[in-house]
Design a protein around this motif. Structure first.
Motif, short mmCIF file in Angstrom:
data_model
loop_
_atom_site.label_atom_id
_atom_site.label_comp_id
_atom_site.label_asym_id
_atom_site.label_seq_id
_atom_site.Cartn_x
_atom_site.Cartn_y
_atom_site.Cartn_z
N UNK A 138 37.33 -39.21 10.95
CA UNK A 138 38.50 -40.03 11.29
C UNK A 138 39.63 -39.61 10.47
N UNK A 139 39.33 -39.25 9.31
CA UNK A 139 40.57 -38.51 8.57
C UNK A 139 40.95 -37.21 9.14
N UNK A 140 40.28 -36.34 9.55
CA UNK A 140 40.44 -35.25 10.24
C UNK A 140 41.24 -35.35 11.59
N UNK A 141 40.68 -36.46 12.21
CA UNK A 141 41.39 -36.66 13.50
C UNK A 141 42.96 -37.36 13.42
N UNK A 201 35.66 -32.37 13.82
CA UNK A 201 34.47 -32.25 13.75
C UNK A 201 34.10 -31.12 12.66
N UNK A 202 34.99 -30.30 12.45
CA UNK A 202 35.05 -29.33 11.24
C UNK A 202 34.96 -30.12 9.92
N UNK A 203 35.79 -30.92 9.82
CA UNK A 203 35.71 -31.81 8.56
C UNK A 203 34.41 -32.77 8.45
N UNK A 204 33.95 -33.19 9.45
CA UNK A 204 32.79 -33.92 9.23
C UNK A 204 31.59 -33.17 9.16
N UNK A 205 31.64 -31.90 9.61
CA UNK A 205 30.45 -31.01 9.28
C UNK A 205 30.66 -30.48 7.86
N UNK A 206 31.69 -30.18 7.60
CA UNK A 206 31.88 -29.79 5.93
C UNK A 206 31.21 -30.79 5.02
N UNK A 232 29.37 -33.22 5.81
CA UNK A 232 27.85 -33.54 6.00
C UNK A 232 26.95 -32.44 4.92
N UNK A 233 27.38 -31.44 4.89
CA UNK A 233 26.66 -30.59 4.03
C UNK A 233 26.43 -30.92 2.40
N UNK A 234 27.51 -31.62 2.09
CA UNK A 234 27.40 -32.48 0.63
C UNK A 234 27.00 -33.60 0.58
N UNK A 235 27.36 -34.45 1.44
CA UNK A 235 27.22 -35.97 1.51
C UNK A 235 25.65 -36.22 1.96
N UNK A 286 28.88 -41.44 6.27
CA UNK A 286 30.09 -41.40 5.81
C UNK A 286 30.68 -40.11 6.14
N UNK A 287 30.04 -39.21 6.37
CA UNK A 287 30.62 -37.89 6.82
C UNK A 287 31.44 -37.80 7.74
N UNK A 288 30.75 -38.59 9.04
CA UNK A 288 31.32 -38.61 10.28
C UNK A 288 32.55 -39.69 10.04
N UNK A 289 32.32 -40.74 9.55
CA UNK A 289 33.39 -41.57 9.50
C UNK A 289 34.69 -41.04 8.85
N UNK A 290 34.61 -40.51 7.54
CA UNK A 290 35.49 -40.10 6.75
C UNK A 290 35.91 -38.78 7.21
#
Length: 171
Positions: free
Chosen positions: A114-117, A54-59, A61-64, A107-111
């Motif tokens: 997914x990668x963070x998980x 979740x942290x990775x996706x949120x981070x 999201x702010x850019x993408x 893209x933020x949620x998937x990458x």
């Protein structure tokens, strides 16, 4: 600080291993048992892979999302694709931007998620899975000599897995 993690199949073996470590003279404040009836993974501080994802996706999201909006707006501006002719040029550019922002968010949620998980949790996910399966972990933290001594003692109990970790230095 060094860590040693041993996976034992049941509570009896975990308690026997803890007692053996105690008899060997290891300080009990540096030895922990994780499992049902003892500390949980969260209490001990094992990283929760879902939280990291979740942290990775949120981070991301702010850019993408803003980048996606700009890219979608620019794409619509250059191609003159009219999705809804009734809203005019600027309306179609904004709709293109919103679609781009939605693509960036996806893209933020998937990458990021997914990668963070899959990568961001390291071995914590496998240890959490073993705890969920009813296994027990013995964690010894201390100097390299202490973890080496604990390894020698714990090998007698034929753990499913025994792994040593060194905390990265702050330099």
């Amino acid at each position: 600080m060094n860590y040693l993690v041993a996976v034992l199949p049941d509570r009896m073996q975990a308690e026997a291993a803890y007692s053996a470590l105690e008899k060997e003279g290891l300080p009990t404040n540096q030895v922990d048992i994780l499992g049902r009836g003892y500390k949980s993974a969260d209490e001990y501080g094992l990283i929760d892979p879902n939280q990291q994802a979740r942290k990775g996706a949120k981070r991301l999201l702010y850019w993408l999302a803003p980048f996606g909006f700009v890219a979608g707006y620019a794409f619509n501006l250059l191609t003159h694709i009219y999705l809804f002719p009734a809203v005019g040029d600027v309306g179609n550019h904004i709709i293109g931007g919103l679609l781009g922002a939605a693509s960036g968010a996806l893209g933020a949620v998937l990458v990021g998620g997914g990668v963070g998980l899959s990568v961001g949790s390291g071995d914590a996910l496998s240890y959490r899975n073993r705890l969920n399966a009813g296994k027990y972990l013995i964690v010894v933290k201390g100097t390299q000599d202490l973890t080496r001594q604990a390894t020698r003692v714990l090998r007698q109990f034929e753990p499913e897995n025994i792994q040593g970790y060194a905390e990265p230095s702050g330099a």
